[in-house]
Write a protein that holds these residues in place. Structure first.
Motif, PDB file in Angstrom:
ATOM      1  N   ALA A 118       0.836  -1.213   0.000  1.00 13.47           N
ATOM      2  CA  ALA A 118       0.000   0.000   0.000  1.00 13.47           C
ATOM      3  C   ALA A 118       0.865   1.255   0.000  1.00 13.47           C
ATOM      4  N   ARG A 119       1.916   1.256   0.805  1.00 10.33           N
ATOM      5  CA  ARG A 119       2.818   2.407   0.852  1.00 10.33           C
ATOM      6  C   ARG A 119       3.533   2.592  -0.483  1.00 10.33           C
ATOM      7  N   ARG A 120       3.997   1.498  -1.077  1.00 10.08           N
ATOM      8  CA  ARG A 120       4.725   1.593  -2.346  1.00 10.08           C
ATOM      9  C   ARG A 120       3.792   2.036  -3.472  1.00 10.08           C
ATOM     10  N   TRP A 121       2.581   1.486  -3.486  1.00  8.61           N
ATOM     11  CA  TRP A 121       1.570   1.885  -4.478  1.00  8.61           C
ATOM     12  C   TRP A 121       1.316   3.390  -4.393  1.00  8.61           C
ATOM     13  N   LEU A 123       3.179   5.771  -3.014  1.00 13.38           N
ATOM     14  CA  LEU A 123       4.379   6.536  -3.349  1.00 13.38           C
ATOM     15  C   LEU A 123       4.520   6.680  -4.864  1.00 13.38           C
ATOM     16  N   GLU A 124       4.362   5.572  -5.574  1.00 14.26           N
ATOM     17  CA  GLU A 124       4.584   5.592  -7.015  1.00 14.26           C
ATOM     18  C   GLU A 124       3.432   6.227  -7.780  1.00 14.26           C
ATOM     19  N   GLN A 125       2.224   6.151  -7.233  1.00 13.26           N
ATOM     20  CA  GLN A 125       1.063   6.728  -7.909  1.00 13.26           C
ATOM     21  C   GLN A 125       0.860   8.205  -7.586  1.00 13.26           C
ATOM     22  N   TYR A 126       1.148   8.572  -6.316  1.00 10.62           N
ATOM     23  CA  TYR A 126       0.757   9.922  -5.860  1.00 10.62           C
ATOM     24  C   TYR A 126       1.865  10.717  -5.185  1.00 10.62           C
ATOM     25  N   GLY A 127       2.953  10.062  -4.772  1.00 12.00           N
ATOM     26  CA  GLY A 127       4.040  10.796  -4.125  1.00 12.00           C
ATOM     27  C   GLY A 127       4.183  10.474  -2.646  1.00 12.00           C
ATOM     28  N   HIS A 218     -11.054   9.181  -1.448  1.00 11.81           N
ATOM     29  CA  HIS A 218      -9.722   9.724  -1.153  1.00 11.81           C
ATOM     30  C   HIS A 218      -8.604   8.951  -1.842  1.00 11.81           C
ATOM     31  N   LYS A 219      -8.977   8.096  -2.802  1.00 11.00           N
ATOM     32  CA  LYS A 219      -7.984   7.311  -3.555  1.00 11.00           C
ATOM     33  C   LYS A 219      -7.053   6.554  -2.606  1.00 11.00           C
ATOM     34  N   ALA A 220      -7.669   5.855  -1.661  1.00  9.90           N
ATOM     35  CA  ALA A 220      -6.937   5.018  -0.717  1.00  9.90           C
ATOM     36  C   ALA A 220      -7.347   3.558  -0.928  1.00  9.90           C
ATOM     37  N   LEU A 221      -6.478   2.645  -0.550  1.00  5.36           N
ATOM     38  CA  LEU A 221      -6.771   1.226  -0.691  1.00  5.36           C
ATOM     39  C   LEU A 221      -7.522   0.708   0.536  1.00  5.36           C
ATOM     40  N   GLN A 273       1.531  -4.791  -9.346  1.00  7.64           N
ATOM     41  CA  GLN A 273       2.692  -4.426 -10.165  1.00  7.64           C
ATOM     42  C   GLN A 273       3.683  -3.535  -9.417  1.00  7.64           C
ATOM     43  N   HIS A 274       3.247  -2.930  -8.306  1.00  8.06           N
ATOM     44  CA  HIS A 274       4.139  -2.039  -7.558  1.00  8.06           C
ATOM     45  C   HIS A 274       5.124  -2.800  -6.674  1.00  8.06           C
TER      46      HIS A 274
END
Length: 405
Positions: A118-121, A123-127, A218-221, A273-274
């Motif tokens: 979740a953290r990596r997703w 970071l790579e999607q939103y910063g 909020h675009k959260a998982l 994929q992240h």
């Protein structure tokens, strides 16, 4: 060392780290929902190794799968894959919302992988700013430092130095408390469909639907921890199926291996994929022995008649507990679903769940607690009606003992 080693409870205190305080009896044999100790005393097992022994002890399908695989291949590192892991992953994908699977050894490791993903997703999607994880008071997600910090019981994470940051806790079944914390900095909300260690507290449908909507907004998982509720324990293969709400990530362990250590994280292709090559791993995750046993568990449990039996057994448990309560007036309610039930102690007996647990053992019953106020039952999903009746007769004697003390 001379003479034969005496294996007894005293040896535990001599050689084991004292983070556990096991009972005096040492079980040596199990069959179905019965267990025998060193002295040959028999117990009815309503504990299931804390919701692990989904098919009881020494189920023929699991013994067969383990024995067969043990004569073929025990271990490979993840520089290679293996047939049992691929077959199990395909069956999990076919039976759930998921498209991709990651294997681990335990629920804690499955959750660790979920939180890292979740953290990596995010970071790579939103910063880097989108790193907050929201969990819930009384929740439990494992004993690694990350998972125990995400868990909502500070007693388990205090005393080990600085905790991982960006972890917030809302109140379970209180959507307003989630609304107060969630923001565009939230990368994930993690919840148990039924809080296990927290007291067998089921999420309401409105709450889970509301959390799903807030995550979307909020675009959260949405991560569902189904370590305790999964693999048929609630009468569906996974509890999310009762709610009509699909998580982004699901974690599973405990009942998945029926007693053999195995865990898994399930998710979509897009999110998976992240975790690119090298970002996460496990020496034993996807072990052929573990996956062969778990495959036999899925094959056995994920059948309409077995899942229907789980709900029939729940009715029997509730009937017996209602009859006991009518006589002794000790419970305020029975919570939970399927073969994950909690008898909540009323005001008169609050704080005394351990007394019921110990008295149960005195009368040849293995039970559990879920905090100081709840007696927990998590037996085999295929426990017989005769074993339920016998176990409940023993539990009634335990209740009588506590009430009369």
């Amino acid at each position: 060392m001379t003479g034969e080693l005496q294996v007894n409870r005293a040896l535990f205190d001599e050689v084991m780290v004292p983070n556990y305080a096991p009972a005096g009896v040492i079980p040596v044999k199990g069959e179905g929902s019965r267990v025998w100790d060193q002295q040959g005393r028999e117990y009815v097992d309503f504990a299931g190794g804390i919701a692990v022994s989904s098919l009881g002890h020494c189920h023929p399908a699991l013994v067969g799968a383990l024995t067969s695989q043990a004569n073929k291949l025990w271990h490979l590192s993840n520089v290679m894959t293996n047939e049992p892991a691929l077959r199990l992953a395909k069956k999990l994908v076919d039976a759930t919302f998921a498209e991709k699977v990651y294997f681990a050894n335990s629920g804690a490791e499955a959750n660790e992988a979920a939180f890292k993903l979740a953290r990596r997703w995010a970071l790579e999607q939103y910063g880097a700013e989108k790193d907050q994880i929201i969990s819930f008071g009384k929740s439990f997600h494992g004993r690694t430092f990350f998972t125990v910090t995400v868990g909502g019981q500070a007693a388990y994470s205090d005393g080990f130095g600085p905790k991982p940051g960006a972890v917030l806790h809302a109140e379970f079944n209180n959507l307003d408390s989630v609304k107060a914390l969630i923001s565009d900095k939230t990368c994930a909300v993690v919840l148990e469909p039924i809080q296990g260690e927290g007291g067998i507290i089921p999420a309401t449908k409105e709450f889970i639907e509301g959390v799903r909507a807030l995550c979307d907004q909020h675009k959260a998982l949405l991560i569902m921890d189904e370590v305790q509720t999964g693999v048929g324990r609630t009468g569906k293969l996974y509890a999310y199926m009762h709610y009509g709400v699909t998580p982004d990530i699901l974690t599973t362990a405990k009942s998945l291996g029926g007693g053999f250590p195995v865990g898994a994280m399930l998710t979509s292709t897009e999110i998976a994929q992240h975790l690119k090559v090298g970002t996460h791993g496990s020496t034993y995750g996807g072990n052929p022995l573990a996956c062969a046993v778990a495959e036999a568990v899925i094959d056995t449990v994920n059948q309409p008649d077995v899942l229907a039996k789980v709900l029939q057994s729940e009715k029997l448990f509730r009937q017996h507990l209602a009859a006991i309560n009518e006589k002794y007036q000790v419970f305020s309610e029975i919570r939970g679903q399927g073969m994950l039930l909690g008898a909540v102690l009323n005001d008169k007996f609050k704080g005394r769940s351990r007394e019921f647990f110990l008295a149960s053992a005195d009368h040849g019953l293995m039970a559990l607690v879920a905090g100081p106020d709840v007696v927990r039952f998590a037996p085999s999903l295929v426990i017989t009606e005769a074993d339920i009746t016998e176990g409940m007769q023993r539990f009634e004697q335990a209740v009588k003992q506590v009430v009369s003390a």
